[in-house]
Design an enzyme around this catalytic site. Structure first.
Site, short mmCIF file in Angstrom:
data_model
loop_
_atom_site.label_atom_id
_atom_site.label_comp_id
_atom_site.label_asym_id
_atom_site.label_seq_id
_atom_site.Cartn_x
_atom_site.Cartn_y
_atom_site.Cartn_z
N GLU A 24 0.72 -1.36 -0.09
CA GLU A 24 0.09 0.01 -0.03
C GLU A 24 0.95 1.18 -0.09
O GLU A 24 0.61 2.14 0.68
CB GLU A 24 -0.97 0.04 1.11
N CYS A 45 -16.24 -5.40 -19.78
CA CYS A 45 -16.01 -5.90 -20.86
C CYS A 45 -14.92 -7.19 -21.10
O CYS A 45 -15.10 -7.79 -22.09
CB CYS A 45 -15.67 -4.92 -21.81
ZN ZN Z 1 -13.89 -2.33 -20.29
#
Ligand code: ZN
Length: 199
Positions: A94, A153
């Site tokens: 982090e 996607c």
């Molecule tokens: Zn995408």
């Protein structure tokens, strides 16, 4: 910029490795993989993380699959050289939440023969470079950018899109607060949010 003599008291040559990516890109898993290999080779390792990261445990570098190893939470990067002791390898998780002295601290460790491996978010949820990460990437010997998979996607994702309303930059990586998106889907999401807030 001032150049320093490389002393290498132990004869070892240090280096800085930086692992960056979005949420769910496997940064911490890659950090742990490198640290585990070093440990297996009997190298002395010390791991640090910012005090702010208290998601699951105060003492662990915690990755999302519970594949964790012990880390020391600290509030300032200046504590790293003091606590690193005789370590051969210093891990930092982090890293984006540390102060702007982090790159300088890592440079000094590497100049003293220590292998430094730092993992962190390269961009905040707005897509801006995050904290000391740009400086750290600039001085690193090696930069590895890992990618998540876009949840919309399936392309490679590099953006951590915020799905909750909380307006805290330091909001930490719970699965329900962020989603990894590719550039196209991220831009589309931001455009839609902008449209929804302008009337
Ligand atoms: Zn995408």
């Amino acid at each position: 910029m001032q150049f320093q003599e490389n002393s290498h008291p132990t004869g070892r040559v240090g280096r800085i490795e930086v692992i960056v990516g979005s949420m769910f890109s496997g940064k911490t898993e890659e950090l742990i993989r490198r640290l585990r290999r070093a440990k297996y080779a009997h190298q002395r390792i010390e791991i640090f993380k910012p005090q702010i990261d208290t998601r699951y445990s105060d003492q662990n570098v915690v990755s999302h699959d519970s594949n964790s190893i012990m880390a020391t939470p600290i509030s300032s990067s200046s504590s790293i050289p003091l606590l690193a002791g005789v370590a051969d390898v210093v891990g930092i998780d982090e890293a984006q939440f540390f102060d702007m002295d982090l790159a300088d601290v890592c440079n000094k460790l590497a100049n003293n023969g220590i292998r430094v491996i730092a993992a962190g978010l390269d961009m905040d949820f707005r897509g801006n470079p995050f904290g000391p990460i740009p400086q750290l990437m600039a001085v690193a010997d090696q930069v590895t950018k890992v990618h998540a998979i876009c949840v919309r996607c399936g392309d490679l994702a590099q953006f951590s899109h915020r799905t909750s309303e909380a307006d805290r930059l330091v909001l930490l990586g719970e699965a329900d607060a962020y989603e990894p998106l590719c550039r196209r889907c991220y831009n589309k999401a931001v455009r839609e949010e902008y449209k929804n807030t302008t009337y």
